[in-house]
Design an enzyme around this catalytic site. Structure first.
Site, PDB file in Angstrom:
ATOM      1  N   HIS A  36       0.827  -1.218   0.000  1.00 34.39           N
ATOM      2  CA  HIS A  36       0.000   0.000   0.000  1.00 34.39           C
ATOM      3  C   HIS A  36       0.861   1.268   0.000  1.00 34.39           C
ATOM      4  O   HIS A  36       0.388   2.349   0.345  1.00 34.39           O
ATOM      5  CB  HIS A  36      -0.974   0.022   1.187  1.00 34.39           C
ATOM      6  CG  HIS A  36      -2.077  -0.993   1.060  1.00 34.39           C
ATOM      7  ND1 HIS A  36      -3.204  -0.778   0.308  1.00 34.39           N
ATOM      8  CD2 HIS A  36      -2.198  -2.247   1.571  1.00 34.39           C
ATOM      9  CE1 HIS A  36      -3.989  -1.855   0.370  1.00 34.39           C
ATOM     10  NE2 HIS A  36      -3.391  -2.769   1.125  1.00 34.39           N
ATOM     11  N   SER A 129      -4.086 -10.332 -12.828  1.00 32.84           N
ATOM     12  CA  SER A 129      -4.633  -9.341 -13.766  1.00 32.84           C
ATOM     13  C   SER A 129      -3.509  -8.580 -14.479  1.00 32.84           C
ATOM     14  O   SER A 129      -3.568  -8.362 -15.688  1.00 32.84           O
ATOM     15  CB  SER A 129      -5.578  -8.375 -13.059  1.00 32.84           C
ATOM     16  OG  SER A 129      -4.953  -7.781 -11.957  1.00 32.84           O
ATOM     17  N   ASP A 173       2.276  -3.773  -9.731  1.00 26.62           N
ATOM     18  CA  ASP A 173       1.993  -5.113 -10.256  1.00 26.62           C
ATOM     19  C   ASP A 173       2.438  -5.249 -11.706  1.00 26.62           C
ATOM     20  O   ASP A 173       3.111  -6.205 -12.090  1.00 26.62           O
ATOM     21  CB  ASP A 173       0.493  -5.421 -10.147  1.00 26.62           C
ATOM     22  CG  ASP A 173       0.021  -5.400  -8.704  1.00 26.62           C
ATOM     23  OD1 ASP A 173       0.887  -5.336  -7.801  1.00 26.62           O
ATOM     24  OD2 ASP A 173      -1.196  -5.432  -8.482  1.00 26.62           O
ATOM     25  N   TYR A 223     -10.035  -0.618  -0.400  1.00 25.99           N
ATOM     26  CA  TYR A 223      -8.833  -0.137  -1.104  1.00 25.99           C
ATOM     27  C   TYR A 223      -9.035   1.330  -1.477  1.00 25.99           C
ATOM     28  O   TYR A 223      -8.190   2.185  -1.208  1.00 25.99           O
ATOM     29  CB  TYR A 223      -8.598  -0.991  -2.361  1.00 25.99           C
ATOM     30  CG  TYR A 223      -7.460  -0.512  -3.223  1.00 25.99           C
ATOM     31  CD1 TYR A 223      -6.161  -0.980  -3.019  1.00 25.99           C
ATOM     32  CD2 TYR A 223      -7.664   0.411  -4.237  1.00 25.99           C
ATOM     33  CE1 TYR A 223      -5.104  -0.536  -3.796  1.00 25.99           C
ATOM     34  CE2 TYR A 223      -6.624   0.856  -5.027  1.00 25.99           C
ATOM     35  CZ  TYR A 223      -5.341   0.382  -4.799  1.00 25.99           C
ATOM     36  OH  TYR A 223      -4.307   0.834  -5.567  1.00 25.99           O
TER      37      TYR A 223
END
Length: 382
Positions: A36, A129, A173, A223
């Site tokens: 985060h 993803s 990511d 989130y």
């Protein structure tokens, strides 16, 4: 990389489209520490792993495009000039989003067919993803000679996620999946989007993931809530992002924020510092310090940032009881998914068994254990 995945998509592609495809492998990722912090312009410490998505792609002369998700045996046909997001949660949004974002850059994509299949465990927080988005953009870039750099490609993947999938994700990511390096973790500065690779010698230790196999429904809304809390605190401090703040800065506005948001901001500042300390520990081959930082990261995620859950906390408690585990924490967005554990190789199997048994007794649920290697980023398979 999984050779059987590549073989599967290749075989299926040839059978269906009667032509040889380009083959791409795009890995999932883990994050050793720095959770985060990415959307706060901070530092993260991800690495690509040997699980991922294999895609077979080739031009189509049928006047339309076909995409097939082999895992779920689902096929869509679409036309390039009629792209719009499907229902929320539909896998095709990843495909449409990437194509649309390439088109937004005035690049011309022709009709194509793609088949993909993955072995990243669902809900494990290993960024299937991002792996999918990267495999698509990488394949299209090769196929239509778009001359996109890897930096361009990850920004396209990220925008696809924002605008088509509806997740306001940071860049970690996509970056880790695209730029991964075998046996290395990447100390990534999410502001400059530049990273320094650190070769990790785990010596007689290894990384082990334990998947809680739960996904509490909070995750997406929570989130976005946390992201906006961080942005509000940054605004109060008159800075661009929390990566520019110190604990002393935060003290000055303690009476202007609710205690919960104060703790969240404090966590981000401390976690950012932990990633910098972790880089030093890895450089010095100091796995004990790295492990201690990983444990501290979990404490912060659970008690300050409040994105853990009973199942994750329980697995970390099990790790703490075992002297052969140097560090453990929840990994990913939170509210489910995996813990990452740094454990002595000789004890990994035994710990996996005792932790799994204890977890089953406590929650009447089965957890899954994965052993992973740090691997290459998105690449063509020759």
């Amino acid at each position: 990389m999984s050779a059987s995945l590549v073989k599967d998509v290749k075989k299926t592609f040839i059978k269906k489209f009667k032509t040889l495809p380009l083959l791409i492998f795009s890995p999932g990722r883990i994050n050793i520490i720095g959770e985060h912090t990415d959307y706060n312009d901070g530092f993260v410490f991800p690495a690509a792993v040997d699980k991922g998505i294999a895609a077979a792609i080739q031009k189509s002369n049928s006047g339309s495009c076909t995409a097939i998700a082999l895992d779920i045996d689902s096929t869509i046909e679409f036309e390039l000039d009629k792209l719009k997001p499907s229902n929320e949660g539909s896998w095709e949004n990843y495909v449409f989003g990437v194509v649309a974002e390439i088109q937004n850059r005035n690049k011309v994509v022709g009709d194509f067919n793609i088949i993909f299949k993955g072995n990243i465990p669902g809900g494990a927080g290993m960024s299937s993803s991002a792996a999918l988005e990267n495999s698509i953009v990488f394949g299209l870039n090769e196929l239509f000679e778009l001359n996109l750099t890897k930096e361009d490609m990850i920004l396209i993947s990220q925008k696809a996620e924002h605008n088509y999938v509806g997740v306001n994700c940071g860049i970690m990511d996509q970056y880790a999946s695209m730029f991964g390096k075998k046996d290395h973790a990447l100390h990534l500065d999410c502001r400059s989007i530049k990273s320094k690779p650190y070769k990790i010698d785990f010596k007689d230790h290894q990384l082990m993931l334990i998947n809680t196999n739960v996904k509490h429904s909070l995750s997406d809304s929570a989130y976005n809530d946390r992201r906006s809390a961080c942005e509000r605190v940054s605004e109060l401090l008159g800075i661009r992002a929390l990566r520019d703040a110190t604990e002393a800065d935060l003290e000055k506005i303690i009476d202007k924020v609710i205690p919960a948001n104060y703790q969240k901001a404090l966590y981000v500042i401390q976690e950012n510092n932990r990633t910098i300390k972790a880089a030093k520990a890895i450089k010095n081959n100091d796995l004990e310090t790295l492990g201690a930082l990983i444990y501290q990261s979990h404490e912060g995620l659970s008690n300050q940032y409040k994105v853990s859950c009973d199942e994750l906390d329980y697995l970390v408690e099990q790790a703490k009881k075992n002297e052969h585990v140097l560090g453990a924490r929840m990994m990913g967005g939170g509210f489910g998914g995996c813990t990452i554990n740094l454990i002595a190789k000789s004890e990994a199997k035994a710990f996996a068994e005792t932790a799994s048994k204890a977890y089953k007794n406590k929650f009447n649920k089965v957890c899954s254990v994965y052993f992973i290697q740090l691997s290459e980023g998105t690449h063509l398979v020759r």
